[in-house]
Design an enzyme around this catalytic site. Structure first.
Site, mmCIF file in Angstrom:
data_model
loop_
_atom_site.group_PDB
_atom_site.id
_atom_site.type_symbol
_atom_site.label_atom_id
_atom_site.label_comp_id
_atom_site.label_asym_id
_atom_site.label_seq_id
_atom_site.Cartn_x
_atom_site.Cartn_y
_atom_site.Cartn_z
ATOM 1 N N GLY A 155 0.817 -1.219 0.000
ATOM 2 C CA GLY A 155 0.000 0.000 0.000
ATOM 3 C C GLY A 155 0.843 1.257 0.000
ATOM 4 N N GLY A 156 0.599 2.092 1.009
ATOM 5 C CA GLY A 156 1.319 3.351 1.116
ATOM 6 C C GLY A 156 2.828 3.159 1.188
ATOM 7 N N GLY B 115 12.858 10.693 -35.400
ATOM 8 C CA GLY B 115 12.581 11.089 -34.017
ATOM 9 C C GLY B 115 13.784 10.917 -33.121
ATOM 10 N N ALA B 116 14.602 9.907 -33.384
ATOM 11 C CA ALA B 116 15.758 9.673 -32.512
ATOM 12 C C ALA B 116 16.706 10.859 -32.580
ATOM 13 C CB ALA B 116 16.480 8.391 -32.908
HETATM 14 C C1 HXC Z 1 -1.602 -3.649 11.146
HETATM 15 C C2 HXC Z 1 -0.232 -5.298 10.360
HETATM 16 C C3 HXC Z 1 -0.514 -4.922 9.023
HETATM 17 C C4 HXC Z 1 -1.408 -3.823 8.804
HETATM 18 C C5 HXC Z 1 0.886 -6.540 8.981
HETATM 19 N N1 HXC Z 1 0.634 -6.303 10.270
HETATM 20 N N2 HXC Z 1 0.185 -5.724 8.193
HETATM 21 N N3 HXC Z 1 -0.772 -4.648 11.390
HETATM 22 N N4 HXC Z 1 -1.912 -3.212 9.889
HETATM 23 N N5 HXC Z 1 -1.665 -3.346 7.573
HETATM 24 C C6 HXC Z 1 1.208 -6.965 11.446
HETATM 25 C C7 HXC Z 1 0.795 -8.405 11.626
HETATM 26 O O1 HXC Z 1 -0.415 -8.466 12.340
HETATM 27 C C8 HXC Z 1 1.978 -8.941 12.426
HETATM 28 O O2 HXC Z 1 1.847 -8.541 13.777
HETATM 29 C C9 HXC Z 1 3.148 -8.199 11.850
HETATM 30 O O3 HXC Z 1 2.613 -7.033 11.225
HETATM 31 C C10 HXC Z 1 3.887 -8.993 10.805
HETATM 32 O O4 HXC Z 1 2.954 -9.409 9.817
HETATM 33 P P1 HXC Z 1 2.979 -10.891 9.199
HETATM 34 O O5 HXC Z 1 1.757 -11.028 8.360
HETATM 35 O O6 HXC Z 1 3.197 -11.860 10.304
HETATM 36 O O7 HXC Z 1 4.309 -10.826 8.327
HETATM 37 P P2 HXC Z 1 4.553 -11.403 6.861
HETATM 38 O O8 HXC Z 1 4.102 -12.814 6.774
HETATM 39 O O9 HXC Z 1 5.983 -11.105 6.572
HETATM 40 O O10 HXC Z 1 3.612 -10.568 5.887
HETATM 41 C C11 HXC Z 1 3.795 -9.186 5.759
HETATM 42 C C12 HXC Z 1 2.682 -8.564 4.843
HETATM 43 C C13 HXC Z 1 1.292 -9.009 5.373
HETATM 44 C C14 HXC Z 1 2.886 -9.058 3.410
HETATM 45 C C15 HXC Z 1 2.898 -7.060 4.896
HETATM 46 O O11 HXC Z 1 1.246 -8.799 6.782
HETATM 47 C C16 HXC Z 1 0.195 -8.253 4.713
HETATM 48 O O12 HXC Z 1 -0.207 -8.546 3.589
HETATM 49 N N6 HXC Z 1 -0.358 -7.249 5.433
HETATM 50 C C17 HXC Z 1 -1.436 -6.428 4.860
HETATM 51 C C18 HXC Z 1 -0.894 -5.489 3.819
HETATM 52 C C19 HXC Z 1 -1.913 -4.503 3.368
HETATM 53 O O13 HXC Z 1 -2.841 -4.834 2.635
HETATM 54 N N7 HXC Z 1 -1.844 -3.265 3.931
HETATM 55 C C20 HXC Z 1 -2.776 -2.194 3.735
HETATM 56 C C21 HXC Z 1 -2.403 -1.445 2.442
HETATM 57 S S1 HXC Z 1 -3.466 -0.123 2.136
HETATM 58 P P3 HXC Z 1 2.498 -9.330 14.996
HETATM 59 O O14 HXC Z 1 1.863 -8.748 16.191
HETATM 60 O O15 HXC Z 1 2.185 -10.760 14.757
HETATM 61 O O16 HXC Z 1 3.969 -9.037 14.933
HETATM 62 C C22 HXC Z 1 -2.557 1.276 2.410
HETATM 63 C C23 HXC Z 1 -3.273 2.551 2.199
HETATM 64 C C24 HXC Z 1 -2.485 3.506 1.332
HETATM 65 O O17 HXC Z 1 -1.423 1.228 2.750
HETATM 66 C C25 HXC Z 1 -2.902 3.404 -0.082
HETATM 67 C C26 HXC Z 1 -2.070 4.326 -0.938
HETATM 68 C C27 HXC Z 1 -2.765 4.859 -2.117
#
Ligand code: HXC
Length: 517
Positions: free
Chosen positions: A172-173, A407-408
């Site tokens: 995401g962000g 163009g080049a």
């Molecule tokens: C809160 C989050 C989180 C999130 C991960 N965690 N993503 N907490 N908000 N968005 C936390 C997990 O709960 C976990 O906590 C720790 O981070 C590690 O995550 P894991 O899943 O265990 O790690 P991993 O397997 O390495 O996977 C990482 C990941 C996955 C690929 C980032 O967590 C994931 O897909 N998260 C969601 C990503 C996403 O969709 N984000 C929102 C994007 S929208 P603990 O307590 O266990 O350590 C956005 C808005 C902006 O960003 C848009 C711009 C235009």
């Protein structure tokens, strides 16, 4: 028993706790994945002992989160300032051990604070990104937090260098903010960039894909062109960041730092006098030309594996930082297609922002013809290169090594597009198109009606080549400044750069231009 002031002891204890981020277990998990912690990364990025942390005690303030409200000092990001090769930078390193490095209101506040300080002091901002994006628990506060960062990324663009080093799964962000910065460096097998991760994609579209195939380094350095460089380890990525910064000024008012060259500015390159094959259809390596002409070993190619028909990168010539733009004739003849256009245009603009002179080497048959390119918008994308070169006010030097067709010729920094000095090698072919194409169009009827069409075509092609496919026609009409021997290219470029050092260029006042995007 210590008789020190208990308040000092409390501070020390609290500071020690801030160093643990999400705790020893999560640090162990981070290490088990082969990843460094945020603090370990900063130790590599910055000159030893120069880091000063800011706001280490900040925690999230979203107390309405209830069960999700565990507070970690620092709120998932370490921010502060330090030095790289003695020059000040501001930096932030996201800490994956705290909520996966995700961004909420207070993390955003911390990042924006160092971005603002970097701007006020006219120094680069470097982000070490390792984050799951917007922190789900903080809802709109996370989204608003990203909006604050994106706004600064855009407003500070072209004022201070912004570099993003991707060191984990960045969603995401955490992918969008880097996309707004000047350079993105990824680490193979460790960094991923996507808007939504594999789990979310599976839930929404049913598609099953792993993180590497979705947004790994191969995807972003070969297919999308989102990342500029990839390394094999985090350490290499951080050391590369240090090296690259040496080619940039600290801000848009300064010039890039000069490093006294070890290489002789007057060095002749005899081998270049024989590098261009007599047969214009045979390729040679433009990379070799570049490496020969610049100060030895100073070339950092950007996007080396994306749109390989174009070459861009930073180098030093005579100790001065320059941006190199070129075609690689050994990759699809150095044709300019959509990706090559995007690659060159953005780089030209980046160099122009930061007072890095442009040195362009041209060998291209022109824009790529074809239905797919036309329908994918080659006019719009190709226009970006024209716009970028025409708009750039930094010193611009062009060397036409061989083909500069249509163009080049115009787009690669031609004289009347605003290039300051245009040189051509004796092998240059400056024309609207190649001899075969031109003869087919101009003499189709004559060829068809001749007794031996094939012989007639060859005769006309040869005649056309002699008359138009050389640099002398262009030189007589003032379209190139001089025809030089390839071996003297290095000294000519160094002399031109010196003569253009105080270049003054004015443009009509405006808010900003409207580049085709
Ligand atoms: C809160 C989050 C989180 C999130 C991960 N965690 N993503 N907490 N908000 N968005 C936390 C997990 O709960 C976990 O906590 C720790 O981070 C590690 O995550 P894991 O899943 O265990 O790690 P991993 O397997 O390495 O996977 C990482 C990941 C996955 C690929 C980032 O967590 C994931 O897909 N998260 C969601 C990503 C996403 O969709 N984000 C929102 C994007 S929208 P603990 O307590 O266990 O350590 C956005 C808005 C902006 O960003 C848009 C711009 C235009």
């Amino acid at each position: 028993m210590s008789n020190e002031d208990p308040r000092i002891l409390e501070l020390r204890a609290l500071r020690e706790k801030t160093r643990l981020g999400g705790g020893v277990e999560r640090i162990a998990t981070q290490h088990a994945k082969g990843k460094l912690t945020a603090r370990e990364r900063l130790d590599i990025l910055l000159d030893s002992g120069t880091f000063h942390e800011l706001e280490p005690f900040i925690t999230h303030q979203s107390d309405e989160m209830g069960a999700f409200s565990e507070k970690f000092a620092g709120d998932g990001v370490i921010t502060g300032y330090g030095q790289i090769n003695g020059r000040t930078v501001y930096t932030y390193a996201q800490d994956f051990t705290v909520y996966g490095g995700t961004l909420g209101e207070m993390q955003s506040h911390k990042i924006c604070r160092v971005m603002d300080l970097a701007l006020r002091n006219g120094v680069p901002i470097i982000g070490l990104i390792d984050s799951g994006g917007a922190r789900i628990q903080e809802g709109v506060k996370s989204l608003g937090g990203y909006a604050e960062i994106f706004r600064r990324n855009a407003q500070y663009s072209g004022v201070i260098p912004q570099i993003s080093v991707m060191l984990g799964p960045c969603a995401g962000g955490a992918a969008y903010s880097p996309a707004l910065t000047d350079l993105i460096i990824m680490v193979r097998k460790h960094s991923f960039m996507f808007l939504t991760g594999p789990e979310v994609i599976k839930a929404v579209t049913g598609e099953i894909i792993d993180a590497e195939s979705l947004g790994g380094t191969t995807v972003h350095t070969e297919t999308t062109g989102t990342a500029h460089l990839a390394t094999d380890s985090e350490e290499e990525a951080l050391l590369l960041t240090r090296k690259i910064l040496g080619y940039f000024p600290s801000n848009n008012i300064e010039n890039p730092p000069y490093e006294p060259p070890e290489d002789d500015p007057l060095r002749m390159n005899e081998e270049l006098n024989s590098i261009i094959p007599m047969d214009p259809t045979l390729p040679y390596q433009m990379h070799e030309v570049i490496e020969t002409v610049i100060d030895q070993g100073t070339f950092i190619e950007l996007h080396p594996t994306w749109a390989r028909n174009a070459i861009i990168g930073l180098a030093r010539i005579g100790g001065h930082s320059v941006g190199i733009v070129a075609q690689e004739p050994s990759e699809v003849a150095g044709v300019i297609d959509i990706d090559a256009s995007d690659k060159m245009a953005r780089f030209v603009r980046m160099c122009d922002c930061f007072n890095i002179p442009l040195v362009t080497f041209v060998d291209s048959p022109g824009y790529l013809p074809g239905v797919a390119q036309e329908h994918s918008g080659i006019i719009r994308h190709g226009a970006k290169v024209l716009y970028a070169y025409a708009e750039a006010t930094v010193p611009k030097i062009t060397v036409i090594t061989r083909k500069a067709y249509g163009g080049a010729y115009i787009v690669m920094g031609s004289k009347y597009l605003g290039t300051d000095v245009t040189y051509a090698w004796p092998s240059a072919e400056i024309a609207v198109m190649g001899a075969e194409g031109a003869v087919n169009i101009l003499f189709r009827k004559k060829i068809e009606s001749s007794k031996d069409p094939s012989a007639e075509r060859s005769r006309l092609v040869e005649e056309y080549r002699k008359q138009f496919n050389n640099p002398y026609y262009a030189a007589r009409a003032g379209y190139v400044d001089d025809i030089i021997e390839p071996r003297e290219t290095r000294s000519k470029i160094i002399a031109s750069l010196a003569a253009l050092r105080d270049k003054y260029s004015s443009a009509p006042p405006r808010k900003h231009g409207n580049i085709p995007v």
